[in-house]
Design a protein around this motif. Structure first.
Motif, PDB file in Angstrom:
ATOM      1  N   GLU A  14       0.852  -1.095  -0.113  1.00  0.00           N
ATOM      2  CA  GLU A  14      -0.010   0.059  -0.132  1.00  0.00           C
ATOM      3  C   GLU A  14       0.721   1.200  -0.065  1.00  0.00           C
ATOM      4  O   GLU A  14       2.041   1.236   0.630  1.00  0.00           O
ATOM      5  CB  GLU A  14      -0.747  -0.077   1.312  1.00  0.00           C
ATOM      6  CG  GLU A  14      -1.843  -1.134   1.378  1.00  0.00           C
ATOM      7  CD  GLU A  14      -2.677  -1.063   2.497  1.00  0.00           C
ATOM      8  OE1 GLU A  14      -2.485  -0.308   3.348  1.00  0.00           O
ATOM      9  OE2 GLU A  14      -3.452  -1.937   2.880  1.00  0.00           O
ATOM     10  N   TYR A  18      -2.730   7.122   0.323  1.00  0.00           N
ATOM     11  CA  TYR A  18      -3.633   6.967  -0.850  1.00  0.00           C
ATOM     12  C   TYR A  18      -4.091   5.607  -0.931  1.00  0.00           C
ATOM     13  O   TYR A  18      -3.836   4.728  -0.153  1.00  0.00           O
ATOM     14  CB  TYR A  18      -2.256   6.851  -2.209  1.00  0.00           C
ATOM     15  CG  TYR A  18      -1.730   8.243  -2.306  1.00  0.00           C
ATOM     16  CD1 TYR A  18      -2.269   8.976  -3.301  1.00  0.00           C
ATOM     17  CD2 TYR A  18      -0.615   8.531  -1.643  1.00  0.00           C
ATOM     18  CE1 TYR A  18      -1.484  10.071  -3.587  1.00  0.00           C
ATOM     19  CE2 TYR A  18       0.236   9.525  -1.952  1.00  0.00           C
ATOM     20  CZ  TYR A  18      -0.287  10.597  -2.834  1.00  0.00           C
ATOM     21  OH  TYR A  18       0.303  11.751  -3.200  1.00  0.00           O
ATOM     22  N   ARG A  19      -5.103   5.585  -1.775  1.00  0.00           N
ATOM     23  CA  ARG A  19      -6.086   4.319  -2.059  1.00  0.00           C
ATOM     24  C   ARG A  19      -5.785   4.013  -3.118  1.00  0.00           C
ATOM     25  O   ARG A  19      -5.835   4.567  -4.161  1.00  0.00           O
ATOM     26  CB  ARG A  19      -7.586   4.690  -1.690  1.00  0.00           C
ATOM     27  CG  ARG A  19      -8.576   3.594  -1.719  1.00  0.00           C
ATOM     28  CD  ARG A  19      -9.943   4.161  -1.469  1.00  0.00           C
ATOM     29  NE  ARG A  19     -10.633   4.835  -2.651  1.00  0.00           N
ATOM     30  CZ  ARG A  19     -11.138   4.472  -3.753  1.00  0.00           C
ATOM     31  NH1 ARG A  19     -11.163   3.211  -3.874  1.00  0.00           N
ATOM     32  NH2 ARG A  19     -11.802   5.337  -4.607  1.00  0.00           N
ATOM     33  N   VAL A 109      -3.699   5.290  -7.917  1.00  0.00           N
ATOM     34  CA  VAL A 109      -3.991   5.702  -6.693  1.00  0.00           C
ATOM     35  C   VAL A 109      -4.763   6.913  -6.863  1.00  0.00           C
ATOM     36  O   VAL A 109      -4.506   7.784  -7.542  1.00  0.00           O
ATOM     37  CB  VAL A 109      -2.945   5.522  -5.755  1.00  0.00           C
ATOM     38  CG1 VAL A 109      -2.205   4.131  -5.659  1.00  0.00           C
ATOM     39  CG2 VAL A 109      -1.813   6.678  -6.064  1.00  0.00           C
ATOM     40  N   LEU A 112      -6.164   9.964   0.111  1.00  0.00           N
ATOM     41  CA  LEU A 112      -7.331   9.643   1.049  1.00  0.00           C
ATOM     42  C   LEU A 112      -7.697  10.942   1.418  1.00  0.00           C
ATOM     43  O   LEU A 112      -7.163  11.920   1.518  1.00  0.00           O
ATOM     44  CB  LEU A 112      -6.655   8.806   2.187  1.00  0.00           C
ATOM     45  CG  LEU A 112      -6.326   7.487   1.821  1.00  0.00           C
ATOM     46  CD1 LEU A 112      -5.372   7.084   3.334  1.00  0.00           C
ATOM     47  CD2 LEU A 112      -7.420   6.546   1.658  1.00  0.00           C
TER      48      LEU A 112
END
Length: 113
Positions: A14, A18-19, A109, A112
């Motif tokens: 990960e 960021y997602r 990405v 968040l």
């Protein structure tokens, strides 16, 4: 040419802050390097003294940098803006010839919120 910025690469699964929106596939950068006769002679002399063999260190660093840059470009070609699970690998192709591979998973990405 589009490329992922080095700050958007991690060895983790990960990217903090960021997602992962979408995986974009495996990306890689590969370079094959050989040592010159002059370089081998200089390195042989350095081994007599002991310690860091700076000629080989420089060669290895340059090969890793090149493979890393090629991976960033490959990720950009896939439309990614980050790379996760990045790794290096090196193999001898022939005597005095080494392959260096940088690889990881290209991802899209978003920060968040």
């Amino acid at each position: 040419m589009a490329r992922v910025t080095p700050t958007m690469v991690t060895t983790g699964n990960e990217l903090p802050g960021y997602r992962i929106v979408r995986p974009m596939g495996i990306v890689r950068g590969i370079t094959v390097r050989s040592r010159s006769i002059v370089g081998n002679l200089g390195a042989s002399l350095q081994t007599l003294v002991g310690g860091n063999i700076s000629i080989y260190t420089g060669l290895c660093e340059k090969a890793r940098e090149e493979a890393f840059e090629l991976m960033l470009q490959h990720a950009g070609q896939h439309g990614a803006n980050a790379v996760v699970a990045m790794r290096y690998d090196a193999n001898d192709v022939a005597q005095g010839v080494t392959e260096v591979l940088a690889y990881g998973t290209a991802v899209l990405v978003e920060p968040l919120t």
